[in-house]
Design an enzyme around this catalytic site. Structure first.
Site, PDB file in Angstrom:
ATOM      1  N   ALA A   1       1.798  -0.031  10.700  1.00 40.15           N
ATOM      2  CA  ALA A   1       1.562  -1.431  10.379  1.00 40.15           C
ATOM      3  C   ALA A   1       0.697  -1.514   9.132  1.00 40.15           C
ATOM      4  O   ALA A   1       0.192  -0.494   8.662  1.00 40.15           O
ATOM      5  CB  ALA A   1       0.881  -2.151  11.536  1.00 40.15           C
ATOM      6  N   MET A   2       0.540  -2.735   8.621  1.00 36.37           N
ATOM      7  CA  MET A   2      -0.191  -2.906   7.364  1.00 36.37           C
ATOM      8  C   MET A   2      -1.097  -4.126   7.420  1.00 36.37           C
ATOM      9  O   MET A   2      -0.678  -5.202   7.830  1.00 36.37           O
ATOM     10  CB  MET A   2       0.832  -3.023   6.212  1.00 36.37           C
ATOM     11  CG  MET A   2       0.208  -3.174   4.855  1.00 36.37           C
ATOM     12  SD  MET A   2      -0.798  -1.712   4.417  1.00 36.37           S
ATOM     13  CE  MET A   2      -2.053  -2.495   3.413  1.00 36.37           C
TER      14      MET A   2
ATOM     15  N   GLU B   1       0.852  -1.182   0.000  1.00 35.61           N
ATOM     16  CA  GLU B   1       0.000   0.000   0.000  1.00 35.61           C
ATOM     17  C   GLU B   1       0.900   1.248   0.000  1.00 35.61           C
ATOM     18  O   GLU B   1       1.860   1.301   0.761  1.00 35.61           O
ATOM     19  CB  GLU B   1      -0.902   0.047   1.234  1.00 35.61           C
ATOM     20  CG  GLU B   1      -1.910   1.178   1.154  1.00 35.61           C
ATOM     21  CD  GLU B   1      -2.867   1.221   2.353  1.00 35.61           C
ATOM     22  OE1 GLU B   1      -2.712   0.441   3.303  1.00 35.61           O
ATOM     23  OE2 GLU B   1      -3.772   2.056   2.316  1.00 35.61           O
TER      24      GLU B   1
ATOM     25  N   GLU C   1      -5.286  -2.889  12.672  1.00 35.66           N
ATOM     26  CA  GLU C   1      -4.982  -3.724  11.498  1.00 35.66           C
ATOM     27  C   GLU C   1      -5.920  -4.923  11.444  1.00 35.66           C
ATOM     28  O   GLU C   1      -6.381  -5.317  10.382  1.00 35.66           O
ATOM     29  CB  GLU C   1      -3.520  -4.175  11.508  1.00 35.66           C
ATOM     30  CG  GLU C   1      -2.494  -3.049  11.630  1.00 35.66           C
ATOM     31  CD  GLU C   1      -2.672  -1.905  10.655  1.00 35.66           C
ATOM     32  OE1 GLU C   1      -3.225  -2.109   9.553  1.00 35.66           O
ATOM     33  OE2 GLU C   1      -2.282  -0.762  11.011  1.00 35.66           O
TER      34      GLU C   1
HETATM   35 ZN    ZN Z   1      -5.432   1.705   8.643  1.00 34.49          ZN
END
Ligand code: ZN
Length: 877
Positions: free
Chosen positions: A281-282, A140, A317
């Site tokens: 974070a992802m 992303e 997340e």
């Molecule tokens: Zn988010």
């Protein structure tokens, strides 16, 4: 009467001029994709310096688009080693910039492409990169195009089948999205694994990790009785620090079932901690990748705030699995669809896990510190932006935090049941789709029967609404009239503004009785002004407005003397009570900053009352007596003189510290539980300890240094230790250097703690800080390659209002140098350092000029990335 309507107009500048090389992407230009990619098979031959990627796409013409024969596959820094169409080598393709454009004559084809990439050379940390000997991805928003050619846009959803092959000794663990379906060994020490993700997803949710990792394993049984295997992957030595994250994950899974009816959908949920990571974070499907700062914690190395941040980010997340992954965004202008909503969801989770009142106060404090300045500065943009040059620049407090406030307003207006019906419908209706903010609102409307169309302006109009509020009381008639008006200052590209619907939870508190003499009601300001009548009042009313911070606005209340002080004691809404304390502090700070002699007594009395209260918990007390940050004070002044603001705040700290030494000392020495006790009471007691210490040091620096050093030396936890050191760094005397050295030497090998060591020094409030920050930039442990380290120094320094804005302009030059250097390594992170340089319009002429010069130097430096170009050029106009 103290009139606090002091806010100047925001910059009225037009939009930045177009760039010759960096194109602007516009929301109105959205078109559906010409080609869809229902399936993709990826084959990775992994190596730190050389990774081969074979990609096989099944493509079909999109029946909903009018497109032609050209299939555009985005690429960034890629060269195709071969292109095949339906199994045959093809030369019906060409490069267009970084993109690969293939000509296809039929309606469905198989397109195969081979590329080779060098993860070790990937310093942008977007795409596939190396970190500490492991390989990981960040896709992303547009990182997948740095791995292979693909329609890298969120409205192209594909089923992924992924094969990974690597040296087993170096990369014993191979992970990607979904479920493993086969593994095997090959000659030469190689092994492979094949995974499949049954849920179609956009490329930005793809993830891959390869490395020598160990797992903290656990499981969660979902509401329908399915067992989900959970794993948090870290380097072996870090395993003992993963317990809190695991607890947070299970609590999040449980909470999303109970509060939103959302159940997890795969048999496996993996989290991986990485020490080089651009953001927090992802939410990659089934394989969340985290900045290690949001996974690793124990009481000796992490503060209570760190622990809370881990819970918050793990929850955030995890919640994306529904608000982001199952229902994703149609295009990046809709980013707040997933981010604003998911922040709102994680705020609700944190509120339920601790004190809802304190959580609300913390969230509003952050909003005011970060989002309000953004909304009144040159980078102001709507929650749903209309254009961007680089999408990474739009992962902002406006999209995230103001976006969350917008969702909160929907819930306030609809009430909890209708809101829940609305989110249920949204998830059901758009499951497996790429949706828009309008789709979200439509679901809320359809489920509730409530017309929300007027609220949509909150998505499109930037700027923080300013509300004037005056309560006129007629004691003879026993009536009162509340007069409200609204104004939104111009923002870049939006010179004139429409009125907005502003929901204000409002009550009247009796001045004598301290009870609600008019019960809370929701007052909607939906025009330029609004009047509300109150009757049957038997005593003087005090206005309690925007309770719970029901709308993200600034209230300019006309208050009689004594009114705020009384509200600070009696308001029945905890947020409003906190707010009264803040306003009391503001009154003193603004008077001081304007060179008037402030009256400190009302705030002194209010702080004393707060500290002595038996009914308030320590965490609330700490928030209530915390003085507004200098940058927040600056927001309220027409012309900013940072020295005057600093002096006013120091004077106020001194007055409080001297007048309340006994009360503060008591709070500073109070103990509740051990350093490992994370109960709200223990955490609140520690927070109040350090906040009190800060005020003591303001009144008596020598005594403050002594107490801080004692707190530092005795600490059995990082909260007390960091709290004490955070006070000491701003004081002179031997304690300072001793503590800094002891801290450094003890934690030399713990990068997350060394980040704190850098950050604390860069935030120090003393004249020597500039020299120190320059020295730290050449400290052997400093590197601009690691985002956490760069942020620790550059981010903290840019936020150090007084020191950064030193009259010499040295602070501006230092930050500009850092931005220019970092841009060559990691543009995304470099661009995030720019905003403090964009505040030049607000400052007195000398600083304004010096700041602008440095911003120009950044904007004019050669080979600038899109990221920094956009931030710097927009900040100049
Ligand atoms: Zn988010």
């Amino acid at each position: 009467m103290a009139d606090v309507r002091t806010l100047p107009d925001a910059e009225t500048a037009p939009e930045a001029p177009p760039s010759p090389t960096h194109a602007t992407i516009r929301r109105e230009d959205y078109r559906p994709p010409d080609w869809l990619v229902p399936e993709i098979a990826l084959n990775f031959t992994l190596g730190i310096e050389r990774t081969r990627v074979q990609s096989k796409l099944s493509v079909m013409r999109n029946p909903a688009a009018s497109g032609g024969a050209l299939l555009r596959l985005n690429g960034d820094d890629l060269k195709p080693l071969g292109v095949w169409v339906d199994g045959q080598t093809s030369d019906a393709w060409e490069m267009d910039g970084g993109d690969l454009v293939v000509t296809l004559d039929g309606d469905a084809h198989e397109v195969a492409i081979e590329t080779e990439i060098n993860p070790a050379a990937n310093s942008k940390l977007m795409g596939l990169y190396a970190s500490n000997g492991m390989l990981c991805t960040q896709c992303e928003a547009e990182g997948f195009r740095r791995i292979t050619f693909f329609p890298d846009r969120p409205d192209v959803l594909s089923k992924y089948r992924v094969r990974m092959e690597a040296d087993e000794a170096k990369f014993p663990i191979l992970l990607t999205n979904g479920n493993p379906i086969a593994t095997g060994k090959l000659d030469g020490g190689l092994h492979w694994a094949e995974w499949e993700d049954p849920f179609p997803k956009p490329s930005y949710l793809f993830a891959l990790v390869a490395g020598d990792l160990k797992a903290n394993r656990d499981s969660f049984t979902t509401m329908s009785g399915r067992k989900v295997d959970l794993a948090i992957w870290v380097r072996e030595a870090d395993l003992p620090k993963t317990q809190h994250a695991m607890g947070s994950l299970k609590a999040s899974m449980d909470w999303d079932e109970r509060v939103y009816g959302r159940e997890y959908d795969l048999d496996l949920f993996n989290i991986v901690a990485v020490s080089d990571f651009n953001m927090g974070a992802m939410e990659n499907k089934g394989l969340n990748i985290f900045n290690s700062a949001y996974v690793l914690a124990d009481p000796d190395t992490a503060t209570d705030v760190d622990f809370d941040n881990i819970s918050r980010v793990v929850a955030h997340e995890y919640f994306h699995n529904w608000s982001g992954d199952r229902v994703t965004c149609r295009d990046w202008f809709q980013l707040s669809l997933k981010e604003g909503f998911t922040v709102f969801r994680d705020q609700g989770f944190s509120a339920d896990m601790g004190s809802a009142a304190v959580k609300r106060i913390e969230d509003v404090r952050i909003l005011r510190m970060v989002q309000f300045p953004e909304d009144s500065g040159p980078l102001a943009h709507p929650v749903r932006p209309d254009s961007y040059i680089e999408i990474s620049n739009f992962y902002t407090a406006t999209v995230y935090n103001k976006g969350a406030e917008l969702i909160r307003m929907f819930r306030t207006v609809l009430g909890p049941e209708k809101f829940r019906a609305g989110t249920d419908l949204y998830f059901e209706r758009h499951d497996g789709q790429a949706a828009t903010c309008d789709d979200f609102v439509k679901s809320l409307e359809d489920a509730s029967g409530v017309d929300l169309s007027a609220f949509k302006i909150w998505y499109s109009q930037a700027g923080t609404p300013q509300i004037g509020a005056r309560l006129d009381y007629d004691p003879d008639a026993g009536t009162a009239t509340l007069l409200l008006d609204q104004r939104v200052a111009p923002t870049p590209g939006q010179p004139s503004k429409q009125t907005m619907p502003i929901p204000l939870r409002t009550a009247l508190i009796g001045e004598e009785s301290g009870t609600e003499i008019a019960p809370e009601q929701l007052v909607m300001v939906d025009g330029l002004s609004r009047e509300v009548q109150f009757e049957g009042l038997k005593e003087a009313p005090l206005l309690s407005i925007n309770r719970g911070f029901s709308a993200p606005v600034v209230i300019h209340g006309s208050r009689r003397d004594g009114e705020l002080e009384r509200l600070a004691q009696t308001d029945t809404d905890p947020f409003a009570r906190y707010e009264a304390m803040q306003e009391l502090a503001f009154t003193a700070l603004l008077d001081g900053a304007r060179g008037e002699q402030p009256d400190f007594e009302p705030l002194i009395r209010a702080v004393r009352n707060t500290l002595q209260s038996n009914e308030l918990d320590p965490a609330f007390k700490a928030e209530a007596i915390l003085l507004p940050q200098e940058a927040v004070v600056a927001e309220r002044l027409e012309v900013v003189d940072p020295d005057a603001i600093h002096a006013a705040r120091e004077q106020l700290r001194a007055a409080l510290g001297m007048a309340l030494f006994d009360e503060l000392s008591k709070a500073q020495s109070a103990v509740s539980g051990s350093g490992a006790d994370l109960s709200p009471l223990a955490k609140g007691t520690r927070r109040l300890r350090t906040v009190s210490l800060g005020l003591i040091a303001g009144g008596n620096p020598a005594e403050g240094a002594r107490l801080a050093k004692a707190q530092f030396d005795a600490a059995d936890n990082m909260t007390d230790r960091q709290g004490a050191l955070g006070i000491l760094v701003s004081l002179d005397g031997p304690e300072r250097a001793d503590a800094l050295k002891a801290f450094h030497d003890r934690f030399e090998n713990d990068p997350l703690v060394i980040d704190k060591w850098f950050a604390l020094q860069a935030a120090a409030q003393r004249p020597g800080t500039l020299d120190e920050v320059e020295r730290l930039a050449s400290h052997p442990a400093f590197t601009i390659q690691n985002p956490n380290r760069l942020r620790a120094l550059g981010g903290s320094f840019g936020a150090n209002h007084w020191v950064f804005n030193d009259a010499s302009g040295r602070g501006y030059r230092f930050l500009a140098d850092l931005v220019i250097a970092a841009d060559k390594i990691n543009p995304q992170i470099a661009a995030r350092l720019v905003p403090p340089l964009g505040r030049w319009r607000r400052f007195e002429p000398k600083r304004s000029e010096l700041m602008r010069e440095q911003l120009e130097r950044v904007a004019n430096s050669r080979g600038l990335s899109r990221d920094v170009y956009e931030q710097a050029s927009k900040s100049l106009v």
